[in-house]
Design a protein around this motif. Structure first.
Motif, mmCIF file in Angstrom:
data_model
loop_
_atom_site.group_PDB
_atom_site.id
_atom_site.type_symbol
_atom_site.label_atom_id
_atom_site.label_comp_id
_atom_site.label_asym_id
_atom_site.label_seq_id
_atom_site.Cartn_x
_atom_site.Cartn_y
_atom_site.Cartn_z
ATOM 1 N N VAL A 6 -8.616 7.341 -0.183
ATOM 2 C CA VAL A 6 -8.191 7.025 1.176
ATOM 3 C C VAL A 6 -7.129 8.026 1.598
ATOM 4 N N GLY A 7 -7.109 8.319 2.900
ATOM 5 C CA GLY A 7 -6.106 9.200 3.469
ATOM 6 C C GLY A 7 -5.408 8.527 4.628
ATOM 7 N N VAL A 8 -4.218 9.031 4.949
ATOM 8 C CA VAL A 8 -3.434 8.480 6.042
ATOM 9 C C VAL A 8 -3.039 9.605 6.995
ATOM 10 N N GLN A 9 -3.224 9.336 8.291
ATOM 11 C CA GLN A 9 -2.747 10.232 9.340
ATOM 12 C C GLN A 9 -1.331 9.812 9.684
ATOM 13 N N LEU A 10 -0.413 10.732 9.579
ATOM 14 C CA LEU A 10 0.981 10.398 9.812
ATOM 15 C C LEU A 10 1.491 11.136 11.046
ATOM 16 N N PRO A 11 1.989 10.405 12.044
ATOM 17 C CA PRO A 11 2.578 11.103 13.193
ATOM 18 C C PRO A 11 3.852 11.810 12.761
ATOM 19 N N ASN A 12 4.219 12.860 13.476
ATOM 20 C CA ASN A 12 5.389 13.628 13.049
ATOM 21 C C ASN A 12 6.705 12.906 13.325
ATOM 22 N N GLN A 48 -3.354 1.248 10.482
ATOM 23 C CA GLN A 48 -4.534 0.767 9.748
ATOM 24 C C GLN A 48 -4.220 0.639 8.262
ATOM 25 N N TRP A 49 -3.536 1.634 7.696
ATOM 26 C CA TRP A 49 -3.202 1.591 6.278
ATOM 27 C C TRP A 49 -2.322 0.391 5.955
ATOM 28 N N HIS A 50 -1.332 0.139 6.789
ATOM 29 C CA HIS A 50 -0.453 -1.014 6.554
ATOM 30 C C HIS A 50 -1.237 -2.320 6.605
ATOM 31 N N ALA A 51 -2.285 -2.369 7.436
ATOM 32 C CA ALA A 51 -3.076 -3.595 7.562
ATOM 33 C C ALA A 51 -3.970 -3.839 6.349
ATOM 34 N N ALA A 58 7.137 9.802 12.099
ATOM 35 C CA ALA A 58 7.247 8.820 11.013
ATOM 36 C C ALA A 58 8.103 9.366 9.871
ATOM 37 N N ASP A 59 8.723 8.467 9.159
ATOM 38 C CA ASP A 59 9.518 8.818 7.985
ATOM 39 C C ASP A 59 8.586 8.803 6.769
ATOM 40 N N VAL A 60 8.358 9.964 6.155
ATOM 41 C CA VAL A 60 7.429 10.041 5.025
ATOM 42 C C VAL A 60 7.915 9.227 3.832
ATOM 43 N N GLU A 61 9.202 8.998 3.738
ATOM 44 C CA GLU A 61 9.720 8.228 2.613
ATOM 45 C C GLU A 61 9.266 6.776 2.665
ATOM 46 N N ASP A 62 8.841 6.301 3.836
ATOM 47 C CA ASP A 62 8.289 4.950 3.935
ATOM 48 C C ASP A 62 6.949 4.844 3.209
ATOM 49 N N LEU A 63 6.306 5.982 2.933
ATOM 50 C CA LEU A 63 5.030 6.007 2.213
ATOM 51 C C LEU A 63 5.206 6.219 0.707
ATOM 52 N N ALA A 64 6.419 6.364 0.247
ATOM 53 C CA ALA A 64 6.675 6.746 -1.148
ATOM 54 C C ALA A 64 5.927 5.867 -2.147
ATOM 55 N N ALA A 65 5.945 4.572 -1.973
ATOM 56 C CA ALA A 65 5.286 3.664 -2.918
ATOM 57 C C ALA A 65 3.768 3.775 -2.855
ATOM 58 N N ASP A 66 3.236 4.196 -1.722
ATOM 59 C CA ASP A 66 1.786 4.301 -1.546
ATOM 60 C C ASP A 66 1.206 5.652 -1.962
ATOM 61 N N LEU A 67 2.036 6.659 -2.136
ATOM 62 C CA LEU A 67 1.533 8.009 -2.389
ATOM 63 C C LEU A 67 0.584 8.122 -3.580
ATOM 64 N N ARG A 93 -3.698 -2.018 3.060
ATOM 65 C CA ARG A 93 -3.275 -1.451 1.767
ATOM 66 C C ARG A 93 -3.253 -2.461 0.632
ATOM 67 N N ASP A 94 -2.968 -3.705 0.924
ATOM 68 C CA ASP A 94 -2.926 -4.707 -0.142
ATOM 69 C C ASP A 94 -4.307 -5.066 -0.667
ATOM 70 N N THR A 95 -5.342 -4.810 0.107
ATOM 71 C CA THR A 95 -6.708 -5.168 -0.305
ATOM 72 C C THR A 95 -7.592 -3.946 -0.547
ATOM 73 N N TRP A 96 -7.064 -2.748 -0.348
ATOM 74 C CA TRP A 96 -7.882 -1.539 -0.501
ATOM 75 C C TRP A 96 -8.200 -1.315 -1.979
ATOM 76 N N PRO A 97 -9.500 -1.151 -2.329
ATOM 77 C CA PRO A 97 -9.869 -0.934 -3.735
ATOM 78 C C PRO A 97 -9.253 0.353 -4.296
ATOM 79 N N ALA A 98 -8.744 0.279 -5.488
ATOM 80 C CA ALA A 98 -8.060 1.416 -6.109
ATOM 81 C C ALA A 98 -8.995 2.600 -6.365
ATOM 82 N N ASN A 99 -10.296 2.362 -6.486
ATOM 83 C CA ASN A 99 -11.228 3.443 -6.821
ATOM 84 C C ASN A 99 -11.769 4.174 -5.594
#
Length: 162
Positions: A50-56, A36-39, A58-67, A41-47
């Motif tokens: 938001v949280g993300v559920q990450l399966p164990n 859902q986040w990947h779908a 997944a590589d957390v480093e793939d989220l580095a730019a979004d953190l 993230r480009d349009t999600w308002p900055a204000n």
């Protein structure tokens, strides 16, 4: 450690009859799956928090730019004997410098609390049969450790030598 109770948790998953909604509408305190986040993230308002559920798996480093945009990362323990989420939390805190909430979900038992805290979790949603009072006691049993952790990176011998 913050204990999460589902009846008063401000964070809500976005699902429908057939599972997670593929493109959820933006709203505060949405807890989205990684897909859902990947779908959105480009349009999600900055204000909007938001949280993300990450399966164990997944590589957390793939989220580095979004953190910087994420207020919460929920890491899942599908079984209490599967400890990959400990490593994910440690990487989030130490390598990626994430300062938002890191929450443990799934098969979270009282016995896991000290290690959860040491690896970077600051919130837990205990399994339904676990008692918060026992978890609090478990957190106070050992107050110092030989090894370093996310809160005290230096091992005991280095602290004593200093």
């Amino acid at each position: 450690m913050l204990f999460i109770h589902t009846h008063d948790d401000p964070w809500h998953r976005v699902g429908g009859e057939d599972g997670p909604v593929p493109h959820p509408q933006a709203a505060a305190h949405r807890l989205l799956t990684l897909e859902q986040w990947h779908a959105v993230r480009d349009t999600w308002p900055a204000n909007l928090p938001v949280g993300v559920q990450l399966p164990n798996t997944a590589d957390v480093e793939d989220l580095a730019a979004d953190l910087p945009r994420l207020a919460l990362v929920a890491l899942h323990f599908p079984k209490w004997v599967d400890g990959r989420a400990y490593s994910q939390a440690h990487l989030l805190r130490v390598r990626l410098g994430y300062r938002g909430q890191v929450r443990a979900t799934g098969e979270v038992l009282v016995d896991m609390l000290p290690l959860l805290q040491r690896t970077g979790f600051d919130a837990v949603q205990l399994r339904a049969d676990q008692k918060e009072s026992h978890a609090l006691r478990a957190l106070g049993l050992v107050t110092d450790h030989y090894q370093g952790d996310v809160h005290q990176p230096r091992p005991l011998f280095a602290r004593v030598a200093a």
